[in-house]
Design a protein around this motif. Structure first.
Motif, PDB file in Angstrom:
ATOM      1  N   PRO A  72     -20.561   4.982   9.859  1.00 47.92           N
ATOM      2  CA  PRO A  72     -19.585   5.044   8.757  1.00 47.92           C
ATOM      3  C   PRO A  72     -18.169   5.305   9.268  1.00 47.92           C
ATOM      4  CG  PRO A  72     -20.741   7.138   8.941  1.00 47.92           C
ATOM      5  CD  PRO A  72     -21.316   6.244  10.005  1.00 47.92           C
ATOM      6  N   THR A  73     -17.234   4.485   8.831  1.00 48.31           N
ATOM      7  CA  THR A  73     -15.857   4.624   9.317  1.00 48.31           C
ATOM      8  C   THR A  73     -14.889   4.933   8.176  1.00 48.31           C
ATOM      9  OG1 THR A  73     -14.184   3.604  10.724  1.00 48.31           O
ATOM     10  CG2 THR A  73     -15.313   2.147   9.207  1.00 48.31           C
ATOM     11  N   THR A  74     -13.677   5.310   8.559  1.00 46.21           N
ATOM     12  CA  THR A  74     -12.648   5.743   7.610  1.00 46.21           C
ATOM     13  C   THR A  74     -11.930   4.557   6.973  1.00 46.21           C
ATOM     14  OG1 THR A  74     -11.315   5.954   9.607  1.00 46.21           O
ATOM     15  CG2 THR A  74     -12.077   7.987   8.618  1.00 46.21           C
ATOM     16  N   THR A  75     -11.278   4.825   5.844  1.00 42.94           N
ATOM     17  CA  THR A  75     -10.383   3.829   5.237  1.00 42.94           C
ATOM     18  C   THR A  75      -8.963   4.085   5.748  1.00 42.94           C
ATOM     19  OG1 THR A  75      -9.748   5.165   3.329  1.00 42.94           O
ATOM     20  CG2 THR A  75     -11.759   3.856   3.109  1.00 42.94           C
ATOM     21  N   ALA A  76      -8.059   3.193   5.391  1.00 43.32           N
ATOM     22  CA  ALA A  76      -6.671   3.283   5.876  1.00 43.32           C
ATOM     23  C   ALA A  76      -5.983   4.583   5.464  1.00 43.32           C
ATOM     24  CB  ALA A  76      -5.872   2.098   5.354  1.00 43.32           C
ATOM     25  N   PHE A  77      -6.386   5.159   4.329  1.00 44.62           N
ATOM     26  CA  PHE A  77      -5.719   6.391   3.884  1.00 44.62           C
ATOM     27  C   PHE A  77      -6.248   7.629   4.621  1.00 44.62           C
ATOM     28  CE2 PHE A  77      -5.282   4.013  -0.384  1.00 44.62           C
ATOM     29  CZ  PHE A  77      -4.107   3.416   0.042  1.00 44.62           C
ATOM     30  N   GLU A  78      -7.295   7.425   5.440  1.00 39.46           N
ATOM     31  CA  GLU A  78      -7.918   8.547   6.153  1.00 39.46           C
ATOM     32  C   GLU A  78      -7.605   8.531   7.649  1.00 39.46           C
ATOM     33  OE1 GLU A  78     -11.531   8.238   2.876  1.00 39.46           O
ATOM     34  OE2 GLU A  78     -11.880   7.568   4.940  1.00 39.46           O
ATOM     35  N   GLU A  79      -6.709   7.641   8.063  1.00 36.61           N
ATOM     36  CA  GLU A  79      -6.312   7.580   9.475  1.00 36.61           C
ATOM     37  C   GLU A  79      -4.883   7.065   9.567  1.00 36.61           C
ATOM     38  OE1 GLU A  79      -9.388   4.811  10.822  1.00 36.61           O
ATOM     39  OE2 GLU A  79      -7.984   3.150  10.620  1.00 36.61           O
ATOM     40  N   GLU A  80      -4.249   7.341  10.702  1.00 38.76           N
ATOM     41  CA  GLU A  80      -2.853   6.935  10.905  1.00 38.76           C
ATOM     42  C   GLU A  80      -2.813   5.611  11.664  1.00 38.76           C
ATOM     43  OE1 GLU A  80       0.960   9.088  13.060  1.00 38.76           O
ATOM     44  OE2 GLU A  80      -0.983   9.167  14.070  1.00 38.76           O
ATOM     45  N   ASP A  81      -1.916   4.721  11.246  1.00 35.06           N
ATOM     46  CA  ASP A  81      -1.750   3.459  11.979  1.00 35.06           C
ATOM     47  C   ASP A  81      -0.439   2.812  11.556  1.00 35.06           C
ATOM     48  OD1 ASP A  81      -2.337   1.337  13.719  1.00 35.06           O
ATOM     49  OD2 ASP A  81      -4.406   1.147  12.998  1.00 35.06           O
ATOM     50  N   ILE A  82      -0.099   1.695  12.197  1.00 32.85           N
ATOM     51  CA  ILE A  82       1.040   0.916  11.713  1.00 32.85           C
ATOM     52  C   ILE A  82       0.547  -0.480  11.357  1.00 32.85           C
ATOM     53  CG2 ILE A  82       2.704   2.247  13.078  1.00 32.85           C
ATOM     54  CD1 ILE A  82       3.043  -0.269  14.782  1.00 32.85           C
ATOM     55  N   TYR A  83       1.201  -1.062  10.361  1.00 34.96           N
ATOM     56  CA  TYR A  83       0.712  -2.310   9.780  1.00 34.96           C
ATOM     57  C   TYR A  83       1.834  -3.347   9.708  1.00 34.96           C
ATOM     58  CZ  TYR A  83      -2.992   0.876   8.444  1.00 34.96           C
ATOM     59  OH  TYR A  83      -3.997   1.805   8.483  1.00 34.96           O
ATOM     60  N   TYR A  84       1.457  -4.581   9.977  1.00 34.12           N
ATOM     61  CA  TYR A  84       2.417  -5.689   9.909  1.00 34.12           C
ATOM     62  C   TYR A  84       1.586  -6.932   9.621  1.00 34.12           C
ATOM     63  CZ  TYR A  84       0.320  -6.588  14.368  1.00 34.12           C
ATOM     64  OH  TYR A  84      -0.622  -6.839  15.336  1.00 34.12           O
ATOM     65  N   SER A  85       2.245  -8.020   9.291  1.00 34.68           N
ATOM     66  CA  SER A  85       1.525  -9.273   9.102  1.00 34.68           C
ATOM     67  C   SER A  85       2.331 -10.391   9.726  1.00 34.68           C
ATOM     68  CB  SER A  85       1.332  -9.544   7.615  1.00 34.68           C
ATOM     69  OG  SER A  85       0.865 -10.853   7.444  1.00 34.68           O
ATOM     70  N   SER A  86       1.662 -11.270  10.446  1.00 36.63           N
ATOM     71  CA  SER A  86       2.364 -12.384  11.102  1.00 36.63           C
ATOM     72  C   SER A  86       2.354 -13.630  10.228  1.00 36.63           C
ATOM     73  CB  SER A  86       1.715 -12.681  12.453  1.00 36.63           C
ATOM     74  OG  SER A  86       2.058 -11.678  13.371  1.00 36.63           O
ATOM     75  N   MET A  87       2.407 -13.434   8.918  1.00 35.56           N
ATOM     76  CA  MET A  87       2.310 -14.575   8.022  1.00 35.56           C
ATOM     77  C   MET A  87       3.605 -14.858   7.259  1.00 35.56           C
ATOM     78  SD  MET A  87      -1.429 -13.373   6.937  1.00 35.56           S
ATOM     79  CE  MET A  87      -1.981 -14.403   5.618  1.00 35.56           C
ATOM     80  N   TYR A  88       4.346 -13.800   6.896  1.00 36.03           N
ATOM     81  CA  TYR A  88       5.476 -14.033   5.989  1.00 36.03           C
ATOM     82  C   TYR A  88       6.707 -13.250   6.427  1.00 36.03           C
ATOM     83  CZ  TYR A  88       8.065 -13.726   1.498  1.00 36.03           C
ATOM     84  OH  TYR A  88       9.022 -13.731   0.521  1.00 36.03           O
ATOM     85  N   HIS A  89       6.808 -11.958   6.073  1.00 39.00           N
ATOM     86  CA  HIS A  89       8.044 -11.219   6.374  1.00 39.00           C
ATOM     87  C   HIS A  89       7.935 -10.460   7.694  1.00 39.00           C
ATOM     88  CE1 HIS A  89       6.573  -7.145   5.434  1.00 39.00           C
ATOM     89  NE2 HIS A  89       5.942  -7.654   4.389  1.00 39.00           N
ATOM     90  N   HIS A  90       9.063  -9.939   8.158  1.00 40.89           N
ATOM     91  CA  HIS A  90       9.111  -9.362   9.505  1.00 40.89           C
ATOM     92  C   HIS A  90       9.436  -7.858   9.484  1.00 40.89           C
ATOM     93  CE1 HIS A  90      13.043 -11.131   8.462  1.00 40.89           C
ATOM     94  NE2 HIS A  90      13.503 -10.002   8.954  1.00 40.89           N
ATOM     95  N   TYR A  91       8.815  -7.151   8.542  1.00 39.49           N
ATOM     96  CA  TYR A  91       8.954  -5.697   8.512  1.00 39.49           C
ATOM     97  C   TYR A  91       7.632  -5.074   8.952  1.00 39.49           C
ATOM     98  CZ  TYR A  91      13.282  -6.378   5.962  1.00 39.49           C
ATOM     99  OH  TYR A  91      14.550  -6.764   5.615  1.00 39.49           O
ATOM    100  N   VAL A  92       7.721  -3.940   9.642  1.00 43.24           N
ATOM    101  CA  VAL A  92       6.523  -3.215  10.044  1.00 43.24           C
ATOM    102  C   VAL A  92       6.480  -1.913   9.245  1.00 43.24           C
ATOM    103  CG1 VAL A  92       7.715  -2.189  12.051  1.00 43.24           C
ATOM    104  CG2 VAL A  92       5.229  -2.266  12.005  1.00 43.24           C
ATOM    105  N   ASN A  93       5.285  -1.509   8.821  1.00 48.68           N
ATOM    106  CA  ASN A  93       5.123  -0.323   7.965  1.00 48.68           C
ATOM    107  C   ASN A  93       4.295   0.749   8.674  1.00 48.68           C
ATOM    108  OD1 ASN A  93       6.281  -1.860   5.852  1.00 48.68           O
ATOM    109  ND2 ASN A  93       4.284  -2.673   5.273  1.00 48.68           N
ATOM    110  N   TYR A  94       4.634   1.997   8.414  1.00 51.29           N
ATOM    111  CA  TYR A  94       3.873   3.122   8.958  1.00 51.29           C
ATOM    112  C   TYR A  94       2.927   3.655   7.891  1.00 51.29           C
ATOM    113  CZ  TYR A  94       2.939   7.927  10.549  1.00 51.29           C
ATOM    114  OH  TYR A  94       2.339   9.105  10.921  1.00 51.29           O
TER     115      TYR A  94
END
Length: 665
Positions: free
Chosen positions: A417-439
Motif C-alpha cells: 500500500p502506497t501514499t497519495t500525493a497529499f501524503e508525500e512531498e514532490d514537485i509536479y510538471y507536465s510536458s504537454m502544455y504550459h511551462h510552470y512547475v508546482n510544489y
C-alpha cells in the motif's frame, strides 16, 4: 478544537493542465480540493479529476496494510515480512537467472519528479527488463523528433497572436480546460476557431467551423490541404527553400493521389480542403493536435503530415503559429541521470509497453520470474486484455504497489500500500502544455501502514546491499533533479516558497529557424532519407483490410473518461456505474437501437457489454467507449483493442480498432 488550514498544493496527474491547488486540511484530513487563484494557469479553476484526489485520499477502499496471496486469498502481513520475502526473491532471481528476469511494468499516470526513483532502484539492482514506448503519445513524439529534432509547443498566451486556430483531434474542454478558457478569450479578440474531429465534442460547440472526419484519416486530410496549398500557390516558398530539406518527396507523394480520392477516404468534401488551404495561408495559423490522432498503425505518419502542412504554410517559428503537440522543454529542464543512475545497470532488456504481455510470454534467456508494477494498472490499461491477463498470471511472483486493489492488484502475489500525493512531498510538471512547475508539500498523514514508494525502494535497497544509494532525504533527491535549473538561477528553495515558478523555456520554439535535426533544418524526409512520408491509413480499415471491415464495420474510439485519469478513480465515482457505449446516429438507425439498450460490442480479440447512448453528430459508423473502466463495471475496453505498435514503433494503436455491435435481448 478543529484546526483548519488552507494549504497550497499541486495536482499530481499526468495531464495537460498541471494545476495548482488550494487544499483544505482539518485535523490531519483533506476536506476540500480547490483551484489556487494565484496560479498563473489554473487561476482558481480545476477539473473533476483534480477534485477526486480528495475522495481518493479519504476513501475507505484504500489499501492499509501489505497483503500476500496465500492459497488464492489475500492475507494481511507485516511490512517486515513483505519486504524480506520480496528482497529474498529478488536476490535469488538475480543469482539464478540474472536481473533481467525481473520485469518492471510501469506507466505515467502520476508525474511527480521522485516517481522516477523506481528506475534508480532497478538500475542499482543491476538492470531489469524495462518498457519502452508509450500507450499515450509515443508515436507523435517520435514523429516530431524526426521533423523538428524535438517536440516543443508555443507558450499558452501565444494563442492570442493567432488569426486562425485549428484544434485537431483534441477535446480541450475535457482534457485541457485552461486552454479552453484561452480559446474563448482568443475568439473574443477576433481569432477564428476550427475543430477537426470524428466526435462533435464540447470544443466543437464553440468552434466557428467544425470539420467531421473518418477516424484515423487525419494525415490524409493534411495531405489534401497541402495539395491545395500548392495548387493555389499559397505555400511559403521562402521557408521551404531556406529552412527545410526533402520537400521534393512531399511534392512527389501528393502527385500520386487525386483530391477526389483523398475526399472519398477521409469523408471530408474537397471544398473543405480548399477552404482550409486558404486558412493555413492566412497567417498566423496555430495548430493544436490531440493525442488520439496518433493512436493508429499510421500514427507517426499522421503527425508528420500535419507537421508538413504547418511547415509548407510557413506557420513554424512565428508568433501565433506552431505545430503544437507536446512541450518536452518542460521535462528536459530537470536532470534525470542523477536520480535514476543509468550507469549502474549491468544488464538491460526492453519490451514494448504495448506488447509487454506477448514479449513476456515469449521471453527466454531469461524467462520472466517476477513482475513489479508501479504507477500503473496494466490489466485495465494495456491493450488486448486477454493476453495481458494470461501473461501476468503466468509469472511466479507479481508485486503491485498501489493505493487500491485494482484489476492488476487482484492478480498479485504481494500488494504494497502506497501514499497519495497529499501524503508525500514532490514537485509536479507536465510536458504537454504550459511551462510552470508546482510544489506539492506533504499535507496529511497516510492511513494505516501505507508508505511512500520511495520508502519501499529504500527498505528493499537496504536488504539488497545498496542502501547507500537511497540514503538521501526527499529534498536532497529533489535538489539532484534541480541541478541544471540552479545553474540558470532557478532554485528549489524559491519553488518551495512560491509553490509555482516559470521554467526558462522558449515561448516561440524554432523562431531562429535552427532545428535540432541532423541537417539543422526542418526535415520533410527524416533519418537520412530512410523514412519518407506516405499516405498510410489505419491497419483496421476498409482500405487496408476489406475483409475485416466487412466483418467489423464500425470504428471504435476509446477516449479518456471525464472524472478519472485513466482507471484511477473509476471505482470511486459512486452512483450506478455502468459501461456506456456511445454510437453515431446512423448505427442506431441501421440496427434499430434505442438509448439504454443493452448491447454487445465485439471483434476477434474479445467483447464488452454495455448500455447504448446516441451521439447524434458523431462521424458515421463511429463508436466510443471510455477507457479506464474496471472489470467489475463492465470493462475494460482493452478487451477489444490491439497491442500492435504504431509505424515508428513507439506508440500504441488503441484507436485503430474495428468492431461490430448488436443488441442483447
Amino acid at each position: 478544537m478543529a484546526q483548519t488550514q488552507i494549504r497550497q498544493a499541486a495536482c499530481p496527474l499526468n495531464c495537460w493542465d498541471s494545476c495548482g491547488f488550494h487544499v483544505t486540511v482539518e485535523n490531519d484530513r483533506v476536506t476540500k480540493v480547490d483551484g489556487d487563484p494565484s496560479h498563473p494557469i489554473t487561476q482558481g479553476k480545476i477539473c473533476g479529476r483534480g477534485r477526486m484526489l480528495g475522495t481518493r485520499t479519504n476513501s475507505t477502499q484504500r489499501l492499509l496494510y501489505p497483503l500476500k496471496k496465500i492459497n488464492g486469498q489475500f492475507e494481511q502481513i507485516s511490512w517486515e515480512q513483505a519486504l524480506n520475502e520480496i528482497a529474498d526473491k529478488l536476490r535469488d532471481i538475480k543469482e539464478t537467472y540474472g536481473p533481467t528476469a525481473v520485469l518492471h511494468s510501469h506507466d505515467y499516470a502520476n508525474n511527480g519528479l521522485l516517481k522516477n526513483l523506481d528506475q534508480r532502484f532497478f538500475n542499482c539492482y543491476g538492470g531489469v527488463t524495462e518498457l519502452y514506448g508509450s500507450l499515450c503519445w509515443g508515436a507523435g513524439i517520435e514523429a516530431q523528433m524526426w521533423d523538428f529534432g524535438n517536440a516543443y509547443s508555443h507558450g499558452p498566451d501565444d494563442v492570442y497572436n493567432s488569426k486562425n486556430i485549428i484544434v485537431w483531434g483534441r477535446n480541450v474542454a475535457r482534457t485541457n480546460m485552461h486552454f479552453y478558457e484561452k480559446l474563448l478569450e482568443a475568439k473574443k479578440r477576433g481569432a477564428k476557431l476550427f475543430v477537426i474531429d470524428p466526435l462533435f465534442n464540447a470544443t466543437a460547440k464553440i468552434a466557428d467551423e467544425y470539420i467531421s472526419i473518418k477516424p484515423g484519416m487525419d494525415g490524409l486530410l493534411a495531405a489534401g490541404i497541402i495539395k491545395e496549398l500548392l495548387r493555389l500557390r499559397l505555400e511559403d516558398r521562402k521557408f521551404i527553400e531556406e529552412s527545410t530539406v526533402g520537400f521534393e518527396d512531399v511534392h512527389q507523394l501528393l502527385g500520386s493521389v487525386t483530391l477526389g480520392k483523398i475526399s472519398e477516404m477521409t469523408e471530408v468534401p474537397c471544398e473543405v480542403m480548399t477552404h482550409l488551404a486558404h486558412v493555413y495561408a492566412d497567417k498566423p495559423t496555430a495548430t493544436f493536435m490531440g493525442l488520439g490522432l496518433q493512436r493508429y498503425q499510421n500514427g507517426g505518419n499522421t503527425i508528420r503530415l500535419i507537421d508538413a502542412l504547418v511547415a509548407c504554410s510557413g506557420n513554424i517559428g512565428i508568433a501565433g503559429g506552431g505545430a503544437n503537440y507536446a512541450n518536452l522543454q518542460v521535462g528536459q529542464s530537470f536532470v534525470f541521470e542523477e536520480l535514476t543512475l543509468p550507469h549502474r545497470r549491468q544488464n538491460q532488456r526492453q519490451f514494448s509497453i504495448m506488447k509487454q504481455a506477448e514479449e513476456l510470454l515469449e521471453a527466454i534467456n531469461p524467462e520472466i520470474q517476477m513482475i513489479v508494477v508501479t504507477c500503473g494498472n496494466p490489466i485495465t490499461q494495456v491493450p488486448d486484455t486477454k493476453v495481458v491477463e494470461k501473461a501476468f498470471s503466468s509469472v511466479a511472483t507479481l508485486v503491485v504497489i498501489d493505493q487500491f486493489l485494482t484489476d492488476t492488484a487482484q492478480l498479485a502475489d504481494y500488494v504494497l500500500p502506497t501514499t497519495t500525493a497529499f501524503e508525500e512531498e514532490d514537485i509536479y510538471y507536465s510536458s504537454m502544455y504550459h511551462h510552470y512547475v508546482n510544489y506539492g508539500p506533504k499535507l496529511v498523514s497516510a492511513p494505516g501502514e501505507a508508505k511512500p514508494d520511495l520508502w519501499i525502494w529504500t527498505e528493499l535497497a537496504k536488504r539488497l546491499g545498496f542502501g547507500a544509494d537511497f540514503d538521501f532525504t526527499r529534498k536532497q533527491f529533489l535538489k539532484m533533479g534541480f541541478q541544471a535549473l540552479e545553474k540558470k538561477g532557478v532554485t528549489l528553495e524559491t519553488l518551495m516558497e512560491k509553490h509555482t515558478i516559470e521554467l526558462p523555456v522558449k515561448a516561440n520554439p524554432w523562431h531562429d529557424r535552427k532545428f535540432a535535426t541532423p541537417s539543422g533544418k526542418y526535415e520533410f524526409t527524416a533519418r537520412n532519407g530512410h523514412e519518407r512520408l506516405t499516405l498510410a491509413v489505419p491497419e483496421e480499415s476498409k482500405w487496408s483490410n476489406p475483409q475485416l471491415a466487412e466483418k467489423y464495420p464500425y470504428n471504435m474510439l476509446t477516449i479518456h473518461p471525464m472524472r478519472s485519469n485513466h482507471s484511477q478513480n473509476y471505482h470511486l465515482l459512486g452512483g450506478n456505474l455502468r459501461l456506456k457505449v456511445e454510437v453515431a446516429q446512423n448505427i442506431a438507425d441501421d440496427l434499430s437501437l434505442q438509448k439504454d439498450d443493452l448491447v454487445r460490442v465485439w471483434n476477434d480479440r474479445g467483447e464488452v457489454k454495455g448500455y447504448l447512448s446516441i451521439l447524434p453528430t458523431a462521424h458515421p459508423n463511429t463508436i466510443n467507449i471510455d477507457e479506464g473502466i474496471w472489470k467489475q463495471f463492465g470493462g475494460s475496453v482493452n478487451n477489444l483493442t490491439s497491442s500492435r505498435e504504431s509505424d515508428n514503433g513507439l506508440g500504441s494503436t488503441l484507436y485503430d480498432c474495428l468492431v461490430n455491435i448488436e443488441k442483447i435481448n
